[in-house]
Design a protein around this motif. Structure first.
Motif, PDB file in Angstrom:
ATOM      1  N   MET A   1      16.127  -9.031  -4.815  1.00  0.00           N
ATOM      2  CA  MET A   1      16.048 -10.144  -3.796  1.00  0.00           C
ATOM      3  C   MET A   1      14.351 -10.481  -4.145  1.00  0.00           C
ATOM      4  O   MET A   1      13.655  -9.265  -4.251  1.00  0.00           O
ATOM      5  CB  MET A   1      16.293 -10.001  -2.174  1.00  0.00           C
ATOM      6  N   ILE A   2      13.732 -11.644  -4.125  1.00  0.00           N
ATOM      7  CA  ILE A   2      12.505 -11.523  -4.327  1.00  0.00           C
ATOM      8  C   ILE A   2      12.015 -12.349  -3.140  1.00  0.00           C
ATOM      9  O   ILE A   2      12.791 -13.357  -2.658  1.00  0.00           O
ATOM     10  CB  ILE A   2      12.163 -12.448  -5.588  1.00  0.00           C
ATOM     11  N   ARG A   3      10.899 -12.021  -2.779  1.00  0.00           N
ATOM     12  CA  ARG A   3      10.321 -12.804  -1.297  1.00  0.00           C
ATOM     13  C   ARG A   3       9.038 -12.507  -1.501  1.00  0.00           C
ATOM     14  O   ARG A   3       8.345 -11.994  -2.247  1.00  0.00           O
ATOM     15  CB  ARG A   3      10.870 -11.890  -0.073  1.00  0.00           C
ATOM     16  N   THR A   4       8.223 -13.342  -0.384  1.00  0.00           N
ATOM     17  CA  THR A   4       6.809 -13.333  -0.482  1.00  0.00           C
ATOM     18  C   THR A   4       6.396 -11.689   0.129  1.00  0.00           C
ATOM     19  O   THR A   4       7.032 -11.260   0.877  1.00  0.00           O
ATOM     20  CB  THR A   4       6.355 -14.368   0.640  1.00  0.00           C
ATOM     21  N   THR A   5       5.247 -11.480  -0.491  1.00  0.00           N
ATOM     22  CA  THR A   5       4.846 -10.381  -0.172  1.00  0.00           C
ATOM     23  C   THR A   5       4.470 -10.468   1.321  1.00  0.00           C
ATOM     24  O   THR A   5       3.579 -11.193   1.685  1.00  0.00           O
ATOM     25  CB  THR A   5       3.594  -9.716  -0.970  1.00  0.00           C
ATOM     26  N   HIS A   6       4.509  -9.386   2.107  1.00  0.00           N
ATOM     27  CA  HIS A   6       3.993  -8.913   3.535  1.00  0.00           C
ATOM     28  C   HIS A   6       2.836  -7.956   3.454  1.00  0.00           C
ATOM     29  O   HIS A   6       2.993  -6.927   2.485  1.00  0.00           O
ATOM     30  CB  HIS A   6       4.956  -8.398   4.514  1.00  0.00           C
ATOM     31  N   ILE A   7       1.698  -8.081   4.421  1.00  0.00           N
ATOM     32  CA  ILE A   7       0.687  -6.929   4.217  1.00  0.00           C
ATOM     33  C   ILE A   7       1.267  -5.493   4.611  1.00  0.00           C
ATOM     34  O   ILE A   7       0.636  -4.714   3.835  1.00  0.00           O
ATOM     35  CB  ILE A   7      -0.470  -7.385   5.275  1.00  0.00           C
ATOM     36  N   SER A   8       2.380  -5.517   5.049  1.00  0.00           N
ATOM     37  CA  SER A   8       3.121  -4.349   5.351  1.00  0.00           C
ATOM     38  C   SER A   8       3.522  -3.657   4.093  1.00  0.00           C
ATOM     39  O   SER A   8       3.977  -2.376   4.103  1.00  0.00           O
ATOM     40  CB  SER A   8       3.831  -4.315   6.612  1.00  0.00           C
ATOM     41  N   ASP A   9       3.673  -4.397   2.989  1.00  0.00           N
ATOM     42  CA  ASP A   9       4.050  -4.000   1.786  1.00  0.00           C
ATOM     43  C   ASP A   9       3.017  -3.167   0.974  1.00  0.00           C
ATOM     44  O   ASP A   9       3.277  -2.518  -0.150  1.00  0.00           O
ATOM     45  CB  ASP A   9       4.756  -5.018   0.792  1.00  0.00           C
ATOM     46  N   ALA A  10       1.765  -3.076   1.415  1.00  0.00           N
ATOM     47  CA  ALA A  10       0.703  -2.570   0.840  1.00  0.00           C
ATOM     48  C   ALA A  10       0.979  -1.241   0.424  1.00  0.00           C
ATOM     49  O   ALA A  10       0.560  -0.881  -0.828  1.00  0.00           O
ATOM     50  CB  ALA A  10      -0.683  -2.776   1.369  1.00  0.00           C
ATOM     51  N   THR A  11       1.411  -0.215   1.109  1.00  0.00           N
ATOM     52  CA  THR A  11       1.760   1.219   0.863  1.00  0.00           C
ATOM     53  C   THR A  11       2.503   1.129  -0.560  1.00  0.00           C
ATOM     54  O   THR A  11       2.217   1.790  -1.416  1.00  0.00           O
ATOM     55  CB  THR A  11       2.262   1.877   1.748  1.00  0.00           C
ATOM     56  N   ALA A  12       3.804   0.593  -0.586  1.00  0.00           N
ATOM     57  CA  ALA A  12       4.613   0.389  -1.658  1.00  0.00           C
ATOM     58  C   ALA A  12       3.926   0.135  -2.779  1.00  0.00           C
ATOM     59  O   ALA A  12       4.323   0.610  -3.710  1.00  0.00           O
ATOM     60  CB  ALA A  12       6.067  -0.255  -1.171  1.00  0.00           C
ATOM     61  N   ILE A  13       3.350  -1.175  -2.570  1.00  0.00           N
ATOM     62  CA  ILE A  13       2.650  -1.819  -3.706  1.00  0.00           C
ATOM     63  C   ILE A  13       1.177  -0.801  -4.499  1.00  0.00           C
ATOM     64  O   ILE A  13       1.205  -0.878  -5.474  1.00  0.00           O
ATOM     65  CB  ILE A  13       1.783  -2.985  -3.281  1.00  0.00           C
ATOM     66  N   CYS A  14       0.716  -0.157  -3.485  1.00  0.00           N
ATOM     67  CA  CYS A  14      -0.063   0.880  -3.942  1.00  0.00           C
ATOM     68  C   CYS A  14       0.661   1.981  -5.058  1.00  0.00           C
ATOM     69  O   CYS A  14      -0.025   2.605  -5.621  1.00  0.00           O
ATOM     70  CB  CYS A  14      -1.091   1.736  -2.701  1.00  0.00           C
ATOM     71  N   ASN A  15       1.598   2.304  -4.419  1.00  0.00           N
ATOM     72  CA  ASN A  15       2.257   3.581  -5.247  1.00  0.00           C
ATOM     73  C   ASN A  15       2.697   3.096  -6.583  1.00  0.00           C
ATOM     74  O   ASN A  15       2.524   3.800  -7.426  1.00  0.00           O
ATOM     75  CB  ASN A  15       3.729   4.051  -4.272  1.00  0.00           C
ATOM     76  N   ILE A  16       3.199   1.702  -6.562  1.00  0.00           N
ATOM     77  CA  ILE A  16       3.504   1.247  -8.045  1.00  0.00           C
ATOM     78  C   ILE A  16       2.324   1.050  -8.677  1.00  0.00           C
ATOM     79  O   ILE A  16       2.108   1.420  -9.835  1.00  0.00           O
ATOM     80  CB  ILE A  16       4.340  -0.022  -7.578  1.00  0.00           C
ATOM     81  N   TYR A  17       0.957   0.540  -8.289  1.00  0.00           N
ATOM     82  CA  TYR A  17       0.032   0.060  -9.057  1.00  0.00           C
ATOM     83  C   TYR A  17      -0.784   1.383  -9.315  1.00  0.00           C
ATOM     84  O   TYR A  17      -1.197   1.477 -10.318  1.00  0.00           O
ATOM     85  CB  TYR A  17      -0.819  -0.941  -8.324  1.00  0.00           C
ATOM     86  N   ASN A  18      -0.972   2.343  -8.625  1.00  0.00           N
ATOM     87  CA  ASN A  18      -1.812   3.535  -8.735  1.00  0.00           C
ATOM     88  C   ASN A  18      -1.224   4.233  -9.857  1.00  0.00           C
ATOM     89  O   ASN A  18      -2.105   5.186 -10.368  1.00  0.00           O
ATOM     90  CB  ASN A  18      -2.226   4.224  -7.412  1.00  0.00           C
ATOM     91  N   LYS A  48      -4.607 -18.297  -1.275  1.00  0.00           N
ATOM     92  CA  LYS A  48      -4.651 -19.365  -2.382  1.00  0.00           C
ATOM     93  C   LYS A  48      -3.663 -19.563  -3.331  1.00  0.00           C
ATOM     94  O   LYS A  48      -3.251 -20.559  -3.826  1.00  0.00           O
ATOM     95  CB  LYS A  48      -6.068 -19.331  -2.809  1.00  0.00           C
ATOM     96  N   TYR A  49      -3.129 -18.521  -3.685  1.00  0.00           N
ATOM     97  CA  TYR A  49      -2.274 -18.436  -4.675  1.00  0.00           C
ATOM     98  C   TYR A  49      -0.906 -17.936  -4.450  1.00  0.00           C
ATOM     99  O   TYR A  49       0.083 -18.673  -3.804  1.00  0.00           O
ATOM    100  CB  TYR A  49      -2.793 -17.192  -5.724  1.00  0.00           C
ATOM    101  N   ALA A  50      -0.401 -16.904  -5.168  1.00  0.00           N
ATOM    102  CA  ALA A  50       0.978 -16.281  -4.546  1.00  0.00           C
ATOM    103  C   ALA A  50       1.285 -14.968  -4.919  1.00  0.00           C
ATOM    104  O   ALA A  50       0.500 -14.370  -5.918  1.00  0.00           O
ATOM    105  CB  ALA A  50       2.041 -16.922  -5.400  1.00  0.00           C
ATOM    106  N   HIS A  51       2.066 -14.278  -4.068  1.00  0.00           N
ATOM    107  CA  HIS A  51       2.088 -12.816  -4.091  1.00  0.00           C
ATOM    108  C   HIS A  51       3.542 -12.496  -3.650  1.00  0.00           C
ATOM    109  O   HIS A  51       3.939 -12.974  -2.480  1.00  0.00           O
ATOM    110  CB  HIS A  51       1.057 -12.014  -3.178  1.00  0.00           C
ATOM    111  N   ILE A  52       4.282 -12.074  -4.677  1.00  0.00           N
ATOM    112  CA  ILE A  52       5.827 -11.753  -4.444  1.00  0.00           C
ATOM    113  C   ILE A  52       6.085 -10.316  -4.804  1.00  0.00           C
ATOM    114  O   ILE A  52       5.742  -9.785  -5.609  1.00  0.00           O
ATOM    115  CB  ILE A  52       6.563 -13.106  -5.232  1.00  0.00           C
ATOM    116  N   VAL A  53       7.186  -9.824  -4.106  1.00  0.00           N
ATOM    117  CA  VAL A  53       7.879  -8.723  -4.594  1.00  0.00           C
ATOM    118  C   VAL A  53       9.302  -8.960  -4.768  1.00  0.00           C
ATOM    119  O   VAL A  53      10.108  -9.679  -4.231  1.00  0.00           O
ATOM    120  CB  VAL A  53       7.859  -7.739  -3.400  1.00  0.00           C
ATOM    121  N   TYR A  54       9.694  -7.834  -5.646  1.00  0.00           N
ATOM    122  CA  TYR A  54      11.048  -7.771  -5.897  1.00  0.00           C
ATOM    123  C   TYR A  54      11.700  -6.543  -5.174  1.00  0.00           C
ATOM    124  O   TYR A  54      11.276  -5.383  -5.154  1.00  0.00           O
ATOM    125  CB  TYR A  54      11.392  -7.581  -7.487  1.00  0.00           C
TER     126      TYR A  54
END
Length: 160
Positions: A1-18, A48-54
């Motif tokens: 599923m793809i959805r718009t990113t929530h601010i609460s997703d930041a920890t999971a996104i940090c884990n991927i990115y870092n 302004k743009y878009a930010h999405i998660v899978y």
């Protein structure tokens, strides 16, 4: 599923990115990003743009977003695009799905030019961008220094 990113997703996104920050030359960032900094980045992108998660079983396996290309007003219809996948999820089509949705959202917001910046070499990213219709538009030799080596970057563009 793809959805718009929530601010609460930041920890999971940090884990991927870092992982990429600390172990690869895919990003030129050299210091792991804090959750607080990631929250700010997500908010700016969403504004302004878009930010999405899978998601797979409610776990974030990848994300894609767009951000400022250049700050001068005349560049307002151009944006830099990026996709990152959780380690081990490359080559499963998730990046393609994320990018297709990102392009769709950016087109609906009136953007005209998408720009992908890729550290050279990175054949997977080049293939992904070119499958989506991006074309190489530029190459800078030794543009970055990371892990005691000079690295080239290429720019791919897609007019939408």
């Amino acid at each position: 599923m793809i959805r718009t990113t929530h601010i609460s997703d930041a920890t999971a996104i940090c884990n991927i990115y870092n992982y990429y920050v600390e172990n690869t030359t895919i990003t030129f960032e050299e210091i792991a990003v804090s959750v607080e900094d990631m929250c700010t980045r997500i908010a700016l992108s969403l504004d302004k743009y878009a930010h999405i998660v899978y998601l797979d079983n409610n776990e974030i396996m990848g994300y894609a977003y767009a951000t400022t290309w250049r700050t001068r007003e005349a560049y307002r219809f151009s944006t830099e695009t990026t996709v990152y996948l959780k380690q081990g999820y490359e080559g499963k089509g998730i990046g393609m799905l994320l990018y297709i949705e990102l392009i769709k959202q950016l087109k609906s917001k009136g953007f005209h030019l998408l720009i992908g910046c890729i550290t050279i070499p990175n054949e997977q990213s080049i293939r992904l961008h070119e499958k989506l219709g991006f074309q190489k538009a530029g190459h800078f030799n030794q543009a970055g220094w990371k892990f005691n080596q000079w690295l080239d970057v290429g720019f791919w563009e897609l007019t939408i």
